[in-house]
Design a protein around this motif. Structure first.
Motif, PDB file in Angstrom:
ATOM      1  N   GLU A   1       0.887  -1.157  -0.078  1.00  0.00           N
ATOM      2  CA  GLU A   1      -0.128   0.041  -0.152  1.00  0.00           C
ATOM      3  C   GLU A   1       0.787   1.257  -0.035  1.00  0.00           C
ATOM      4  OE1 GLU A   1      -2.497  -0.955   3.344  1.00  0.00           O
ATOM      5  OE2 GLU A   1      -3.916  -1.701   2.269  1.00  0.00           O
ATOM      6  N   ALA A   2       1.954   1.090   0.923  1.00  0.00           N
ATOM      7  CA  ALA A   2       2.852   2.183   0.808  1.00  0.00           C
ATOM      8  C   ALA A   2       3.734   2.485  -0.498  1.00  0.00           C
ATOM      9  CB  ALA A   2       3.893   2.161   1.953  1.00  0.00           C
ATOM     10  N   LEU A   3       3.773   1.417  -1.149  1.00  0.00           N
ATOM     11  CA  LEU A   3       4.617   1.717  -2.547  1.00  0.00           C
ATOM     12  C   LEU A   3       3.758   1.649  -3.539  1.00  0.00           C
ATOM     13  CD1 LEU A   3       7.160   1.081  -3.874  1.00  0.00           C
ATOM     14  CD2 LEU A   3       6.480  -1.469  -4.261  1.00  0.00           C
ATOM     15  N   GLU A   4       2.236   1.494  -3.242  1.00  0.00           N
ATOM     16  CA  GLU A   4       1.501   1.988  -4.441  1.00  0.00           C
ATOM     17  C   GLU A   4       1.385   3.495  -4.281  1.00  0.00           C
ATOM     18  OE1 GLU A   4      -1.983  -0.346  -3.502  1.00  0.00           O
ATOM     19  OE2 GLU A   4      -1.475  -1.674  -5.374  1.00  0.00           O
ATOM     20  N   ALA A   5       1.170   4.169  -3.064  1.00  0.00           N
ATOM     21  CA  ALA A   5       1.020   5.262  -2.867  1.00  0.00           C
ATOM     22  C   ALA A   5       2.107   6.270  -3.356  1.00  0.00           C
ATOM     23  CB  ALA A   5       0.917   5.934  -1.284  1.00  0.00           C
ATOM     24  N   GLU A   6       3.238   5.668  -3.032  1.00  0.00           N
ATOM     25  CA  GLU A   6       4.489   6.386  -3.470  1.00  0.00           C
ATOM     26  C   GLU A   6       4.556   6.502  -5.183  1.00  0.00           C
ATOM     27  OE1 GLU A   6       9.376   5.659  -3.503  1.00  0.00           O
ATOM     28  OE2 GLU A   6       8.088   4.891  -1.918  1.00  0.00           O
ATOM     29  N   GLN A   7       4.372   5.364  -5.793  1.00  0.00           N
ATOM     30  CA  GLN A   7       4.318   5.143  -6.960  1.00  0.00           C
ATOM     31  C   GLN A   7       3.268   6.285  -7.798  1.00  0.00           C
ATOM     32  OE1 GLN A   7       3.732   1.241  -8.059  1.00  0.00           O
ATOM     33  NE2 GLN A   7       5.864   0.655  -7.536  1.00  0.00           N
TER      34      GLN A   7
ATOM     35  N   GLU B   1       5.312  -4.572 -11.694  1.00  0.00           N
ATOM     36  CA  GLU B   1       6.033  -5.970 -11.531  1.00  0.00           C
ATOM     37  C   GLU B   1       6.603  -5.990 -10.150  1.00  0.00           C
ATOM     38  OE1 GLU B   1       9.062  -5.794 -14.591  1.00  0.00           O
ATOM     39  OE2 GLU B   1       7.630  -6.564 -16.332  1.00  0.00           O
ATOM     40  N   GLU B   2       6.880  -4.859  -9.756  1.00  0.00           N
ATOM     41  CA  GLU B   2       7.585  -4.876  -8.143  1.00  0.00           C
ATOM     42  C   GLU B   2       6.360  -5.244  -7.320  1.00  0.00           C
ATOM     43  OE1 GLU B   2       9.442  -0.934  -6.894  1.00  0.00           O
ATOM     44  OE2 GLU B   2      10.002  -0.615  -9.198  1.00  0.00           O
ATOM     45  N   LEU B   3       5.229  -4.654  -7.435  1.00  0.00           N
ATOM     46  CA  LEU B   3       4.014  -5.016  -6.861  1.00  0.00           C
ATOM     47  C   LEU B   3       3.434  -6.516  -6.995  1.00  0.00           C
ATOM     48  CD1 LEU B   3       1.680  -1.854  -7.508  1.00  0.00           C
ATOM     49  CD2 LEU B   3       3.130  -2.472  -5.335  1.00  0.00           C
ATOM     50  N   THR B   4       3.677  -6.749  -8.081  1.00  0.00           N
ATOM     51  CA  THR B   4       3.446  -8.365  -8.202  1.00  0.00           C
ATOM     52  C   THR B   4       4.267  -9.318  -7.500  1.00  0.00           C
ATOM     53  OG1 THR B   4       2.545  -7.924 -10.601  1.00  0.00           O
ATOM     54  CG2 THR B   4       3.252 -10.128 -10.077  1.00  0.00           C
ATOM     55  N   LYS B   5       5.666  -8.760  -7.455  1.00  0.00           N
ATOM     56  CA  LYS B   5       6.692  -9.649  -6.712  1.00  0.00           C
ATOM     57  C   LYS B   5       6.018  -9.819  -5.247  1.00  0.00           C
ATOM     58  CE  LYS B   5      10.436  -8.820  -9.572  1.00  0.00           C
ATOM     59  NZ  LYS B   5      11.702  -8.243  -9.698  1.00  0.00           N
TER      60      LYS B   5
END
Length: 149
Positions: A83-89, A134-138
């Motif tokens: 969730e944090a990574l999605e928000a940053e992206q 792809e990062e999120l999929t991993k």
């Protein structure tokens, strides 16, 4: 009298000047335009399909996470990280809107060079988004493995 002669002469010049700049593109020009942008258009469509597939896969992982009866603590940490990574992206994500508008304008004027430049930018943005997906999929795959245990 001089003003009248000037206006009359100006009107004659404007009426006699060719108005080809205002003419709609011919079928031949449209065909040449479509041929000139065909490769970039296909590449852009392939990128769009890849993004849609990746997004669907990630949403499938999310659904299985939400439907899981037990959610391990390790998995919860990874989901928080996702969730944090999605928000940053999302904050860093470049908008395609200006390039889509430019492409539309180029379509109307049959400007192949401009359309190809806009498509190149769209493809670049798609590649960036695909890399992010792809990062999120991993991470989602790790969550899925933890749910199976």
């Amino acid at each position: 009298m001089k003003k009248f002669m000037f206006i009359f002469t100006l009107a004659i010049c404007l009426l006699c000047a060719p108005m080809t700049g205002f003419a709609a593109p011919t079928e031949e020009e449209k065909q040449q335009y479509e041929e000139a942008i065909a490769d970039k258009w296909k590449e852009m469509l392939k990128g769009s399909i890849a993004l849609d597939k990746s997004n669907a896969e990630n949403k499938t992982y999310l659904l299985s996470w939400l439907e899981a009866e037990t959610q391990p603590k390790e998995a919860k940490k990874i989901v928080n990280k996702i969730e944090a990574l999605e928000a940053e992206q999302e904050k860093k994500q470049e908008s395609m809107d200006p390039y889509l508008k430019a492409k539309k304008t180029c379509d109307e004027k049959c400007n192949a060079d401009g359309a190809n430049a806009a498509l190149e930018n769209i493809i670049r943005i798609q590649k960036d988004r695909l890399k992010n997906q792809e990062e999120l999929t991993k991470l989602w795959k790790k969550v899925a493995e933890l749910l199976k245990k």
